[in-house]
Structures are given as structure tokens and as C-alpha cells.
Motif scaffolding. Sequence first.
Motif, PDB file in Angstrom:
ATOM      1  N   GLU A   1       0.984  -1.175  -0.049  1.00 14.41           N
ATOM      2  CA  GLU A   1      -0.027   0.011  -0.029  1.00 14.41           C
ATOM      3  C   GLU A   1       0.766   1.206  -0.032  1.00 14.41           C
ATOM      4  O   GLU A   1       1.787   1.466   0.965  1.00 14.41           O
ATOM      5  CB  GLU A   1      -1.067   0.011   1.182  1.00 14.41           C
TER       6      GLU A   1
ATOM      7  N   GLU B   1       1.674   5.456  -0.147  1.00 14.61           N
ATOM      8  CA  GLU B   1       1.192   6.670   0.005  1.00 14.61           C
ATOM      9  C   GLU B   1       1.936   7.958  -0.664  1.00 14.61           C
ATOM     10  O   GLU B   1       3.291   7.586  -0.881  1.00 14.61           O
ATOM     11  CB  GLU B   1       0.762   6.815   1.603  1.00 14.61           C
TER      12      GLU B   1
ATOM     13  N   TYR C   1       3.066   8.917  -5.160  1.00 14.37           N
ATOM     14  CA  TYR C   1       3.604   7.572  -5.702  1.00 14.37           C
ATOM     15  C   TYR C   1       3.369   7.460  -7.348  1.00 14.37           C
ATOM     16  O   TYR C   1       4.218   6.964  -7.950  1.00 14.37           O
ATOM     17  CB  TYR C   1       2.920   6.612  -5.010  1.00 14.37           C
TER      18      TYR C   1
ATOM     19  N   PRO D   1      -2.721   3.051  -5.848  1.00 13.85           N
ATOM     20  CA  PRO D   1      -1.635   2.943  -4.703  1.00 13.85           C
ATOM     21  C   PRO D   1      -1.500   1.420  -4.319  1.00 13.85           C
ATOM     22  O   PRO D   1      -0.757   1.234  -3.344  1.00 13.85           O
ATOM     23  CB  PRO D   1      -2.091   3.749  -3.773  1.00 13.85           C
TER      24      PRO D   1
END
Length: 163
Positions: free
Chosen positions: A38, A40, A43, A94
Motif C-alpha cells: 500500500e 502513499e 507515488y 496505490p
Amino acid sequence: MRNLNYLFLIAITIFFVSCSSENEEPKLVEKIVTIEVEMEGNYTDYMVTFSVHSMLSGTSTFVAPVLDQPTELNWTQVIEQGNSYTLSFEPEVPTISATSSAPIHSLGLVFNAVYLGGETDDSFQPLSATVNVLADGEVYRQFEYEALAPGEVSVPLAEEITF
């Protein structure tokens, strides 16, 4: 006669101790494994490389990972003889996810991100990622990744995991 009984008892004890399971290899635990990344920050301004290697079952059987997310992409490099699967791309979503195609007892993974360049301002947030390794649906290990500031050499997250 009494000494003979003691000798017999000692001989039986030595026999049972020598037959203990100390020298036996521990049994390998095999599980269906999913790796979830995941991301953040900014990106979309990075080239991301995600690699899965050494997925093994049994004594040394290669197991291929299945790329679940992003659904529209395939592995960009596959070396079946080396059990290495790599995805290099500019992320639009993401999340990255890959699942073992069969139960495994060990794997290796690499995650890295390189800034693609361009001007940054005060609102720019470098890429950060949480990498979860799930074994049979439960989080087994968790890793944190922080991309370095634009212009600095990136340091990959590289892990070997045994279940």
C-alpha cells in the motif's frame, strides 16, 4: 543380578535418547501467501519495482506468484528457471498485490521506488509504503518503506521470509 538390571536400564535409556527427534529436520509449514503493498505520498511520480523470488514448496519446488493488483498489468520480467518475477511500472493506483499459486514455506521479495524527476514544491510527499505478507489470510510480517528525497539514491526493501 542387581548390577545387570541397572546396566539393562541404562542401555534402554541410551537407546531411547539416541532415537530422539533432535536430528530430524523441522517440518516446513506451507501456506498460501499474499504480498500486499500500500503506497502513499506522490507515488505517481515514481518508477516502482516489485519483485518476488524464491517462492518454494516441498524440498525445492518453485511456485509462481500470481499478480492480483494492478489487474491490467502482467509481470514485466519473468525468469522461470530462477523463480523470479518482477513488475516495474509507474503506478496509477496505490496497491500492488501478488499471491502464491500454491502453498509455500519461503519466499523473497524486493520493493524499490525511484523518483522520476521534475520540480517539487512544499506540498510534495515522498513515496512511502507498507508491505504486508499474509499467510493464509493473516498478517505474518509487516515492513515499512520510505523513498529517499528526490535526487538521492534509493535503498530497496529486500526480505527473505520462512514460515
